[in-house]
Design an enzyme around this catalytic site. Sequence first.
Site, PDB file in Angstrom:
ATOM      1  CG  HIS A 186      -1.929  -0.990   1.364  1.00 12.05           C
ATOM      2  ND1 HIS A 186      -2.088  -1.790   2.483  1.00 12.05           N
ATOM      3  CD2 HIS A 186      -2.910  -1.366   0.504  1.00 12.05           C
ATOM      4  CE1 HIS A 186      -3.128  -2.593   2.306  1.00 12.05           C
ATOM      5  NE2 HIS A 186      -3.630  -2.367   1.113  1.00 12.05           N
ATOM      6  CB  SER A 199      -4.344  -6.529   4.380  1.00 10.45           C
ATOM      7  OG  SER A 199      -3.883  -5.271   3.989  1.00 10.45           O
ATOM      8  NE  ARG A 231      -2.841  -7.054  -4.971  1.00  9.41           N
ATOM      9  CZ  ARG A 231      -3.708  -7.457  -4.071  1.00  9.41           C
ATOM     10  NH1 ARG A 231      -3.296  -7.673  -2.844  1.00  9.41           N
ATOM     11  NH2 ARG A 231      -4.965  -7.665  -4.367  1.00  9.41           N
ATOM     12  CE  LYS A 276     -13.328  -7.494   4.019  1.00  9.93           C
ATOM     13  NZ  LYS A 276     -12.653  -6.858   2.879  1.00  9.93           N
TER      14      LYS A 276
HETATM   15  O1  PNS Z   1      -8.915  -2.557   0.193  1.00 12.08           O
HETATM   16  P1  PNS Z   1     -10.199  -2.981  -0.463  1.00 12.08           P
HETATM   17  O2  PNS Z   1     -11.145  -3.603   0.538  1.00 12.08           O
HETATM   18  O3  PNS Z   1      -9.979  -3.851  -1.662  1.00 12.08           O
HETATM   19  O4  PNS Z   1     -10.902  -1.614  -0.997  1.00 12.08           O
HETATM   20  C1  PNS Z   1     -12.104  -1.657  -1.715  1.00 12.08           C
HETATM   21  C2  PNS Z   1     -12.707  -0.255  -1.845  1.00 12.08           C
HETATM   22  C3  PNS Z   1     -12.830   0.405  -0.490  1.00 12.08           C
HETATM   23  C4  PNS Z   1     -11.809   0.616  -2.715  1.00 12.08           C
HETATM   24  C5  PNS Z   1     -14.101  -0.404  -2.506  1.00 12.08           C
HETATM   25  O5  PNS Z   1     -14.806  -1.415  -1.861  1.00 12.08           O
HETATM   26  C6  PNS Z   1     -14.941   0.859  -2.459  1.00 12.08           C
HETATM   27  O6  PNS Z   1     -14.671   1.796  -3.181  1.00 12.08           O
HETATM   28  N1  PNS Z   1     -15.947   0.865  -1.562  1.00 12.08           N
HETATM   29  C7  PNS Z   1     -16.822   2.021  -1.359  1.00 12.08           C
HETATM   30  C8  PNS Z   1     -18.258   1.735  -1.823  1.00 12.08           C
HETATM   31  C9  PNS Z   1     -18.408   2.014  -3.305  1.00 12.08           C
HETATM   32  O7  PNS Z   1     -18.184   3.117  -3.767  1.00 12.08           O
HETATM   33  N2  PNS Z   1     -18.775   0.973  -4.043  1.00 12.08           N
HETATM   34  C10 PNS Z   1     -18.915   1.020  -5.484  1.00 12.08           C
HETATM   35  C11 PNS Z   1     -17.596   0.695  -6.153  1.00 12.08           C
HETATM   36  S1  PNS Z   1     -17.742   0.762  -7.902  1.00 12.08           S
END
Ligand code: PNS
Length: 160
Positions: free
Chosen positions: A17, A129, A92, A41
Site C-alpha cells: 500500500h 493484508s 499487483r 465486514k
Molecule cells: O482494500 P479494499 O477492501 O480492496 O478496498 C475496496 C474499496 C474500499 C476501494 C471499494 O470497496 C470501495 O470503493 N468501496 C466504497 C463503496 C463504493 O463506492 N462501491 C462502489 C464501487 S464501484
Amino acid sequence: MRRAVCPGSFDPVTNGHLDIVRRAARLFDEVVVAVLVNESKQQLFSVDERISMLRAATDTLSLDNVTVTSFQGLLVDFCRDHSVVAIVKGLRVVTDFDAELQMAQMNQNLSGVETVFIPTSPEWSFLASSLVKEVARFGGDVSALVPSDVLDRLQRRLAE
Ligand code: PNS
C-alpha cells in the site's frame, strides 16, 4: 490543486500500500488515503487503529502531501465532497484487473471521476493484508512486509 484518493480497507496497511501511496504523492498535489468504514465486514483492526497506523507510516516516510481519513458509503460521493479528481489503485497481478476495471468504469459512469492505476512494484506483487494476517496468525515472519509499528500491533492483537 489536483487531489487524489487512495481508498481501501488497509486492515492493516502493508508496504505494498505504502509503495502506491508514495508514488501517488509524486503524481498529485495532494493524496488522501481513505479507509472504508464497512460495518458488515469483520476486521482485525478498528478504523481508528488503521488510520493511526497509516498516519504513523506516512509520517515516517515524510509524505507531507498525504493525509489520512475514513469514509462511508460511495467512493464517488467522497470524491465529490473532497474535490478529488482521481482515484488511485495499485495493480499487483493481472487477476486484479477485472474487478478494478469494473469499479473504475462504474465510478466513471456514476460521476465522471477518473481512476489511475499504478503497477505495484514487483517486490510487493504477492502482498495482501489478508495474507499478512494469515501468515502472522500462524507465527510466520512478516517483518519485511509491514512497517515495524504495524508488526508490533499485529503481534499484540493476535496474542489477545
Ligand atoms: O482494500 P479494499 O477492501 O480492496 O478496498 C475496496 C474499496 C474500499 C476501494 C471499494 O470497496 C470501495 O470503493 N468501496 C466504497 C463503496 C463504493 O463506492 N462501491 C462502489 C464501487 S464501484
